[in-house]
Write a protein that holds these residues in place. Structure first.
Motif, PDB file in Angstrom:
ATOM      1  N   PHE A   1       0.872  -1.180   0.000  1.00  0.00           N
ATOM      2  CA  PHE A   1       0.000   0.000   0.000  1.00  0.00           C
ATOM      3  C   PHE A   1       0.905   1.225   0.000  1.00  0.00           C
ATOM      4  CE2 PHE A   1       0.401  -2.172   4.028  1.00  0.00           C
ATOM      5  CZ  PHE A   1       1.096  -1.249   4.800  1.00  0.00           C
ATOM      6  N   GLY A   2       0.368   2.397  -0.366  1.00  0.00           N
ATOM      7  CA  GLY A   2       1.195   3.596  -0.465  1.00  0.00           C
ATOM      8  C   GLY A   2       2.001   3.575  -1.749  1.00  0.00           C
ATOM      9  N   ARG A   3       3.252   4.128  -1.714  1.00  0.00           N
ATOM     10  CA  ARG A   3       4.072   4.224  -2.934  1.00  0.00           C
ATOM     11  C   ARG A   3       4.617   2.853  -3.329  1.00  0.00           C
ATOM     12  NH1 ARG A   3       6.473   8.477  -5.454  1.00  0.00           N
ATOM     13  NH2 ARG A   3       8.295   7.199  -5.819  1.00  0.00           N
ATOM     14  N   THR A   4       4.327   2.438  -4.574  1.00  0.00           N
ATOM     15  CA  THR A   4       4.854   1.157  -5.030  1.00  0.00           C
ATOM     16  C   THR A   4       5.640   1.355  -6.308  1.00  0.00           C
ATOM     17  OG1 THR A   4       2.926   0.686  -6.388  1.00  0.00           O
ATOM     18  CG2 THR A   4       2.890  -0.123  -4.116  1.00  0.00           C
ATOM     19  N   THR A   5       6.434   0.336  -6.657  1.00  0.00           N
ATOM     20  CA  THR A   5       7.212   0.325  -7.892  1.00  0.00           C
ATOM     21  C   THR A   5       6.849  -0.946  -8.658  1.00  0.00           C
ATOM     22  OG1 THR A   5       8.999   1.409  -6.699  1.00  0.00           O
ATOM     23  CG2 THR A   5       9.576   0.367  -8.792  1.00  0.00           C
ATOM     24  N   PRO A   6       6.648  -0.854  -9.983  1.00  0.00           N
ATOM     25  CA  PRO A   6       6.370  -2.083 -10.738  1.00  0.00           C
ATOM     26  C   PRO A   6       7.607  -2.980 -10.783  1.00  0.00           C
ATOM     27  CG  PRO A   6       6.515  -0.200 -12.217  1.00  0.00           C
ATOM     28  CD  PRO A   6       6.605   0.345 -10.832  1.00  0.00           C
ATOM     29  N   VAL A   7       7.406  -4.272 -10.525  1.00  0.00           N
ATOM     30  CA  VAL A   7       8.522  -5.222 -10.565  1.00  0.00           C
ATOM     31  C   VAL A   7       8.181  -6.341 -11.542  1.00  0.00           C
ATOM     32  CG1 VAL A   7       9.817  -6.929  -9.252  1.00  0.00           C
ATOM     33  CG2 VAL A   7       9.284  -4.705  -8.239  1.00  0.00           C
ATOM     34  N   LEU A   8       9.097  -6.552 -12.506  1.00  0.00           N
ATOM     35  CA  LEU A   8       8.885  -7.594 -13.514  1.00  0.00           C
ATOM     36  C   LEU A   8       9.305  -8.950 -12.960  1.00  0.00           C
ATOM     37  CD1 LEU A   8       8.506  -8.594 -16.519  1.00  0.00           C
ATOM     38  CD2 LEU A   8      10.939  -8.074 -16.788  1.00  0.00           C
ATOM     39  N   VAL A   9       8.421  -9.953 -13.126  1.00  0.00           N
ATOM     40  CA  VAL A   9       8.788 -11.312 -12.727  1.00  0.00           C
ATOM     41  C   VAL A   9       8.629 -12.225 -13.938  1.00  0.00           C
ATOM     42  CG1 VAL A   9       8.345 -13.200 -11.142  1.00  0.00           C
ATOM     43  CG2 VAL A   9       7.959 -10.853 -10.391  1.00  0.00           C
ATOM     44  N   ARG A  10       9.738 -12.781 -14.415  1.00  0.00           N
ATOM     45  CA  ARG A  10       9.690 -13.689 -15.568  1.00  0.00           C
ATOM     46  C   ARG A  10       9.238 -15.073 -15.094  1.00  0.00           C
ATOM     47  NH1 ARG A  10       9.857 -10.568 -20.031  1.00  0.00           N
ATOM     48  NH2 ARG A  10      11.708  -9.244 -20.173  1.00  0.00           N
ATOM     49  N   PRO A  11       8.543 -15.844 -15.945  1.00  0.00           N
ATOM     50  CA  PRO A  11       8.019 -17.145 -15.511  1.00  0.00           C
ATOM     51  C   PRO A  11       9.121 -18.096 -15.061  1.00  0.00           C
ATOM     52  CG  PRO A  11       7.567 -16.743 -17.853  1.00  0.00           C
ATOM     53  CD  PRO A  11       8.094 -15.480 -17.295  1.00  0.00           C
ATOM     54  N   GLU A  12      10.324 -18.002 -15.689  1.00  0.00           N
ATOM     55  CA  GLU A  12      11.367 -18.951 -15.291  1.00  0.00           C
ATOM     56  C   GLU A  12      11.958 -18.629 -13.924  1.00  0.00           C
ATOM     57  OE1 GLU A  12      11.269 -17.178 -18.031  1.00  0.00           O
ATOM     58  OE2 GLU A  12      13.137 -16.095 -18.426  1.00  0.00           O
ATOM     59  N   ASP A  13      11.579 -17.483 -13.356  1.00  0.00           N
ATOM     60  CA  ASP A  13      12.067 -17.128 -12.023  1.00  0.00           C
ATOM     61  C   ASP A  13      11.051 -17.495 -10.924  1.00  0.00           C
ATOM     62  OD1 ASP A  13      14.440 -16.129 -13.029  1.00  0.00           O
ATOM     63  OD2 ASP A  13      13.577 -14.146 -13.399  1.00  0.00           O
ATOM     64  N   ILE A  14      10.050 -18.254 -11.278  1.00  0.00           N
ATOM     65  CA  ILE A  14       9.043 -18.658 -10.293  1.00  0.00           C
ATOM     66  C   ILE A  14       9.047 -20.182 -10.172  1.00  0.00           C
ATOM     67  CG2 ILE A  14       6.590 -18.589  -9.699  1.00  0.00           C
ATOM     68  CD1 ILE A  14       6.277 -16.168 -11.457  1.00  0.00           C
ATOM     69  N   ARG A  15       8.987 -20.663  -8.925  1.00  0.00           N
ATOM     70  CA  ARG A  15       8.873 -22.107  -8.713  1.00  0.00           C
ATOM     71  C   ARG A  15       7.588 -22.409  -7.974  1.00  0.00           C
ATOM     72  NH1 ARG A  15      12.434 -24.840  -5.420  1.00  0.00           N
ATOM     73  NH2 ARG A  15      13.484 -22.924  -4.768  1.00  0.00           N
ATOM     74  N   MET A  16       6.960 -23.564  -8.299  1.00  0.00           N
ATOM     75  CA  MET A  16       5.806 -24.016  -7.532  1.00  0.00           C
ATOM     76  C   MET A  16       6.360 -24.707  -6.277  1.00  0.00           C
ATOM     77  SD  MET A  16       3.250 -23.271  -9.570  1.00  0.00           S
ATOM     78  CE  MET A  16       1.838 -24.272  -9.131  1.00  0.00           C
ATOM     79  N   THR A  17       5.825 -24.382  -5.122  1.00  0.00           N
ATOM     80  CA  THR A  17       6.327 -24.975  -3.874  1.00  0.00           C
ATOM     81  C   THR A  17       5.156 -25.489  -3.039  1.00  0.00           C
ATOM     82  OG1 THR A  17       6.262 -22.787  -2.920  1.00  0.00           O
ATOM     83  CG2 THR A  17       8.404 -23.557  -3.727  1.00  0.00           C
ATOM     84  N   GLU A  18       5.517 -26.128  -1.901  1.00  0.00           N
ATOM     85  CA  GLU A  18       4.475 -26.626  -1.013  1.00  0.00           C
ATOM     86  C   GLU A  18       3.875 -25.485  -0.205  1.00  0.00           C
ATOM     87  OE1 GLU A  18       3.156 -29.644  -0.969  1.00  0.00           O
ATOM     88  OE2 GLU A  18       4.465 -29.960  -2.715  1.00  0.00           O
ATOM     89  N   GLN A  19       4.785 -24.568   0.220  1.00  0.00           N
ATOM     90  CA  GLN A  19       4.283 -23.402   0.927  1.00  0.00           C
ATOM     91  C   GLN A  19       4.963 -22.174   0.356  1.00  0.00           C
ATOM     92  OE1 GLN A  19       5.652 -23.748   5.010  1.00  0.00           O
ATOM     93  NE2 GLN A  19       6.905 -25.418   4.311  1.00  0.00           N
ATOM     94  N   GLY A  20       4.377 -20.999   0.563  1.00  0.00           N
ATOM     95  CA  GLY A  20       4.899 -19.775  -0.010  1.00  0.00           C
ATOM     96  C   GLY A  20       3.736 -18.832  -0.256  1.00  0.00           C
ATOM     97  N   ILE A  21       3.833 -18.078  -1.337  1.00  0.00           N
ATOM     98  CA  ILE A  21       2.764 -17.127  -1.642  1.00  0.00           C
ATOM     99  C   ILE A  21       1.571 -17.897  -2.202  1.00  0.00           C
ATOM    100  CG2 ILE A  21       2.187 -15.047  -2.937  1.00  0.00           C
ATOM    101  CD1 ILE A  21       5.344 -14.727  -3.226  1.00  0.00           C
ATOM    102  N   GLY A  22       0.412 -17.711  -1.623  1.00  0.00           N
ATOM    103  CA  GLY A  22      -0.783 -18.412  -2.083  1.00  0.00           C
ATOM    104  C   GLY A  22      -1.356 -17.761  -3.333  1.00  0.00           C
ATOM    105  N   VAL A  23      -1.687 -18.602  -4.336  1.00  0.00           N
ATOM    106  CA  VAL A  23      -2.267 -18.075  -5.577  1.00  0.00           C
ATOM    107  C   VAL A  23      -3.445 -18.943  -6.019  1.00  0.00           C
ATOM    108  CG1 VAL A  23      -0.129 -17.064  -6.427  1.00  0.00           C
ATOM    109  CG2 VAL A  23      -0.672 -19.442  -6.968  1.00  0.00           C
ATOM    110  N   GLU A  24      -4.257 -18.373  -6.931  1.00  0.00           N
ATOM    111  CA  GLU A  24      -5.355 -19.131  -7.521  1.00  0.00           C
ATOM    112  C   GLU A  24      -5.035 -19.366  -8.985  1.00  0.00           C
ATOM    113  OE1 GLU A  24      -9.037 -16.966  -7.551  1.00  0.00           O
ATOM    114  OE2 GLU A  24      -9.955 -18.435  -8.891  1.00  0.00           O
ATOM    115  N   VAL A  25      -5.246 -20.589  -9.463  1.00  0.00           N
ATOM    116  CA  VAL A  25      -4.950 -20.899 -10.866  1.00  0.00           C
ATOM    117  C   VAL A  25      -6.083 -20.377 -11.747  1.00  0.00           C
ATOM    118  CG1 VAL A  25      -4.546 -22.720 -12.548  1.00  0.00           C
ATOM    119  CG2 VAL A  25      -3.617 -22.931 -10.234  1.00  0.00           C
ATOM    120  N   LEU A  26      -5.711 -19.579 -12.785  1.00  0.00           N
ATOM    121  CA  LEU A  26      -6.736 -19.042 -13.705  1.00  0.00           C
ATOM    122  C   LEU A  26      -6.861 -19.897 -14.950  1.00  0.00           C
ATOM    123  CD1 LEU A  26      -6.012 -15.209 -13.545  1.00  0.00           C
ATOM    124  CD2 LEU A  26      -7.816 -16.480 -12.385  1.00  0.00           C
ATOM    125  N   SER A  27      -5.710 -20.319 -15.503  1.00  0.00           N
ATOM    126  CA  SER A  27      -5.772 -21.146 -16.704  1.00  0.00           C
ATOM    127  C   SER A  27      -4.501 -21.980 -16.791  1.00  0.00           C
ATOM    128  CB  SER A  27      -5.896 -20.272 -17.947  1.00  0.00           C
ATOM    129  OG  SER A  27      -4.706 -19.539 -18.118  1.00  0.00           O
TER     130      SER A  27
END
Ligand code: ADP
Ligand code: MG
Lengths: 342, 567
Positions: A268-294
């Motif tokens: 919240f407040g001042r933010t900066t856009p941060v690019l995240v490439r798909p190869e820099d993301i791993r699926m894990t058992e725990q971590g940031i919770g997400v919902e699958v769209l497609s």
């Protein structure tokens, strides 16, 4: 030593800027791509280099000599440049051989030497057997190669190419790309290659100028552009990935996995856009919770689109499919902080 | 409306009626002429063909025709090429106006052109007299000569060269020229190595059409040649008919066949090269303005073009206007001599003037209306025909327009000199023969815009209506007509514009009581009444400019190329 120098180059058509204060230092022998969406001024910039358009502001210099500025305009025939046109521009009333030999004729080269040079150029593009054909009896790829040979024959200092592959089918493109690479290796000429296709630019060029609405967005190697895009616009234009608004990060720096998690908490407040490439993301058992769209099958992997609780969407590669609506956890290993778009 | 052969989709009676009409109008006159020219060959050296071939006057006229036409073609080529290159390859401004003014001489009838130039030169020129520059009385009129004829025909037909050449220059891709520049060719080399070779077919086609038009021109050699007893083929035919009447019809038919054959050869050459010019550049998209001139050069070129227009268009027209407001030829224009008598007389006293005006309006209006009505179903049928059949019919319609006017006129006389079989009505000596001749001659003018416009319609428009249950006639009226209406009107206006001033056909087919406007100017001038002729000519020019402007305003609803003077 910089060889071709564009200094604050601008072009306005009836008050509308088509090219807006572009400065580039291009080294001798570099393969440069001008990349940008349709209408961003790439062709106009190329035509100013060739001398077909006058310069409104700024200057163009080649090997120390001035080619054009507000007052000077060296005509195209005196610039020692070669150009491959999108339509190839082969003269229909001349044979392949005559087309290729024309620039030499203009240089008043003696006949015997001319023949040798023509043969050499046609050999380089593997068209020796078609020397006496008329352009209309050639296929698209062959015409393209004749246009290249016509360029090659005078060994110009700079070769300009305006979307040379746009008229060819997908299969021919791959083989023509190889021809361009060979051409570049062989001549060592400085090449300026206009395209709107980012994968073409990435695979051919050693340096890329990304343009947007007449302005230069970024100037760097393909690796630079991919890993460290300067602005949000460039990040979206080149490669895949998602953008997260994060707090507490500085534009133009790398963001580690802890910084990402911390940034999400202060988003919240001042933010900066941060690019995240798909190869820099791993699926894990725990971590940031997400919902699958497609979840789309891409051969090597499944391409998942996931949504964070804060609303941002990211792309993840995974080895098996997930059902839309599923919940999952991800770990973001690296991000790149961008300058927001003006 | 893409041509699709849907069997049984066209009402048979419509096809039959229209085809019969076309054959009657387009083919029978030429066939009748051919029959006459080749008749009585069994008489050997006494046959009409041999008599004409033995006559020295024939060969003199042929040689005069070839000389004046060749010279005129050279003049047309120089003028037309200059304007075509300037207007399509450079950035001169005001092109809309330049084109309009340059096209004007083509639309002004030849007898008016001749009259206005005659008023410009010579000892009795009111303009020169007003300026005190007139040569001494009794000195010759320089335009009464072969070169004078060629000059005026050259100016009149230069727009044809312009149109043909511009079509091939506009299609010339700018990249072809740029490729030469970047490969080291200077401006001069570019002309020599790229522009000239690539527009050569266009040049040949332009030369052919200028030559054919000059060969068939009657108005100019009649006004400038007859006073000097200098005859070309069309005026020789006219002279024979005027002197001997129907007694020499067979000989005249032979002469007509000769000139017709020459013209046809020219037309074939033209069509061949037009097609080749299109073929050469297939697959390239053109872009004009290959030479961006700097300010000084651009202004220089503009001034030069306008000066030229002032010389070939404005000066003669000014002379014409001046001539129409003086009491008599040879009198200079001053505040005292200014008079509108000629205009008053034209409108009130001269019975023949009013009659000619109303005859011309009725004839031109009638043919325009009739051809408008015909062109819609005709264009629609042509698009659905087998391409071969379509080409055959289009060529047939083209014949009476492509042939010189005298040829059509003689053919019509031959066809109608006897009362019509079965009906026992004689058209000869009535307005009706003029009407039929106009229909035959101008059908192609009316048809072309409609064909172009209908050809651009998407076939699915009509198919959707067909699926909705509309029959062919309903589709034609409710779907096609609203979409091509502007083209139909443009075709009608073009026919009216051309027919209302027509001279060549009319000069041979008119009869007492059935004069037309074109013939009136010619007769008045021949009778020495040049002031009145000038006044009528001024009215004609005003009408031509008005109609051309009206067509220009309609231009944006029309396919490209329908209105030649729009860019
Ligand atoms: N000759 C011209 N006159 C006016 N506007 C032009 C001209 N050439 C290009 N433009 C304008 O300049 C902008 C950039 O065009 P261009 O250089 O062709 O873009 P690109 O090649 O990147 O697609 C466009 O908005 C275009 O409309
Ligand atoms: Mg472009």
């Amino acid at each position: 030593m910089a060889n071709l120098i564009l200094d604050n180059l601008s072009k306005t058509f009836a008050g509308q800027p088509a090219v807006d204060r572009i400065s580039l230092h291009i080294e001798q022998g570099e393969f440069v791509a001008l990349l940008g969406p349709s209408g961003c001024g790439k062709t106009t910039l190329l035509r100013m280099l060739a001398g077909f358009e006058s310069v409104s502001e700024g200057s163009i210099r080649l090997q120390g000599g001035i080619l054009a500025d507000r007052d000077v305009h060296l005509p195209p025939e005196q610039r020692r440049m070669g150009m491959v046109f999108q339509s190839y521009a082969l003269w229909p009333h001349m044979t392949v051989q005559q087309n290729v030999g024309y620039p030499l004729k203009m240089k008043k080269m003696p006949e015997s030497e001319r023949q040798a040079r023509i043969r050499e150029a046609l050999e380089a593009v593997q068209l020796t057997h078609l020397a006496d054909r008329a352009p209309k009896d050639l296929s698209g790829g062959q015409r393209q190669r004749v246009a290249l040979a016509r360029c090659l024959v005078t060994e110009p200092d700079v070769v300009l190419l305006d979307e040379p592959l746009a008229n060819l089918d997908r299969h021919l493109r791959a083989s023509m790309e190889e021809t361009f690479r060979a051409f570049h290796r062989r001549t060592g000429a400085t090449m300026i290659y206009v395209t709107h296709d980012q994968s073409e630019a990435m695979s051919l060029a050693s340096k890329i100028a990304v343009m947007n609405s007449g302005r230069l967005e970024q100037w760097g190697t393909p690796q630079d552009l991919y890993a460290c895009p300067r602005t949000e616009w460039v990040a979206r234009f080149i490669g895949q990935g998602g953008i997260l608004p994060l707090g507490g990060v500085t534009p133009g720096t790398e963001v580690g996995s802890e910084a990402v998690i911390k940034g999400m908490e202060t988003s919240f407040g001042r933010t900066t856009p941060v690019l995240v490439r798909p190869e820099d993301i791993r699926m894990t058992e725990q971590g940031i919770g997400v919902e699958v769209l497609s979840s789309i099958y891409r051969g090597a992997h499944y391409e998942l689109k996931v949504k964070l609780s804060a609303g941002a969407e990211l792309m993840v590669f995974h080895h098996r499919p997930l059902v839309p609506g599923d919940r999952a956890h991800i770990l973001i290993e690296r991000g790149w902080a961008l300058e927001p778009d003006a | 409306m893409i041509a699709r052969a849907i069997p049984g989709d066209q009402p048979r009676w419509l096809v039959a009626v229209i085809l019969a009409l076309i054959v009657l109008l387009s083919l029978t006159p030429s066939l009748r002429l051919l029959l006459e020219a080749l008749s009585q060959l069994d008489q050997g050296s006494a046959s009409p063909l041999m008599r004409v071939l033995r006559d020295g006057a024939t060969w003199q006229a042929l040689s005069n025709s070839l000389y004046t036409s060749t010279l005129a073609t050279i003049i047309s080529l120089m003028l037309g090429a200059l304007f075509a290159c300037s207007l399509s390859l450079t950035n001169v401004s005001g092109r809309q106006w330049l084109v309009f003014c340059f096209m004007l001489p083509m639309m002004i009838p030849p007898q008016v052109t001749a009259l206005s130039w005659l008023q410009l030169f010579g000892p009795s020129s009111p303009l020169l007299n007003s300026l005190g520059l007139a040569p001494a009385l009794g000195s010759p009129q320089p335009l009464y000569s072969a070169e004078g004829i060629a000059l005026l025909m050259g100016v009149q037909h230069a727009p044809l060269v312009f149109l043909t050449l511009r079509a091939s220059l506009i299609n010339l891709p700018a990249e072809m020229i740029e490729a030469a520049r970047i490969n080291g060719a200077g401006q001069g080399r570019v002309w020599l190595d790229v522009i000239f070779p690539l527009s050569r077919s266009g040049l040949v086609a332009a030369a052919a059409i200028a030559f054919v038009s000059a060969l068939g021109n009657f108005g100019i050699p009649a006004m400038l040649g007859i006073p000097a007893s200098y005859y070309v083929l069309p005026t020789l035919i006219y002279q024979h008919m005027a002197g001997f009447g129907q007694g020499v019809l067979s000989e005249v038919a032979v002469l007509s066949m000769m000139i017709g054959a020459l013209a046809l050869a020219g037309v074939l050459i033209q069509q061949r090269f037009v097609r080749r010019a299109q073929y050469e550049l297939v697959g390239h998209s053109g872009r004009a303005q290959a030479f961006v001139l700097d300010r000084a050069h651009r202004l220089g070129l503009q001034v030069f073009l306008w000066l030229l227009l002032a010389l070939i268009l404005v000066a003669p027209l000014v002379a014409l206007v001046v001539s129409s407001v003086v009491p008599a030829l040879g009198v200079g224009l001053t505040a005292d001599t200014f008079t509108l008598n000629a205009y008053v007389e034209m409108l009130t006293r001269q019975g023949v003037t009013g009659r000619a005006m109303s005859n011309s309006l009725v004839l031109a209006g009638g043919s325009a209306l009739f051809l408008m009505l015909l062109s819609l179903p005709l264009a629609w049928l042509l698009l659905r025909m087998h391409p071969r059949l379509r080409t055959a019919i289009t060529s047939m319609i083209e014949i009476p327009y492509a042939l010189p006017g005298v040829v059509l006129a003689i053919a019509c006389i031959l066809l109608f000199v006897q009362p019509l079989p079965l009906l026992d009505i004689s058209l000869y000596g009535t307005l009706a023969i003029l009407f039929v001749a106009y229909l035959a001659r101008f059908m192609s003018i009316a048809l072309k815009p409609v064909q172009a416009s209908a050809g651009q319609l998407d076939g699915s428009l009509e198919e959707a209506a067909q699926l909705a249950g509309a029959g062919p006639l309903r589709r034609l009226l409710q779907i096609v007509l609203p979409l091509v209406a502007p083209a139909v009107c443009a075709g009608g206006l073009l026919v009216f514009l051309t027919a209302v001033n027509e001279l060549t056909v009319s000069a041979l087919l008119w009869s007492a009581g059935n004069e037309t406007l074109g013939v009136l100017v010619f007769n008045l001038d021949e009778g020495g009444d040049s002031v009145l002729a000038a006044a009528i000519s001024v009215v004609i020019v005003v009408m031509v400019v008005g109609l051309m402007s009206l067509l220009s305003l309609m231009g944006r609803w029309l396919p490209e190329g329908v209105i030649p003077w729009r860019t």
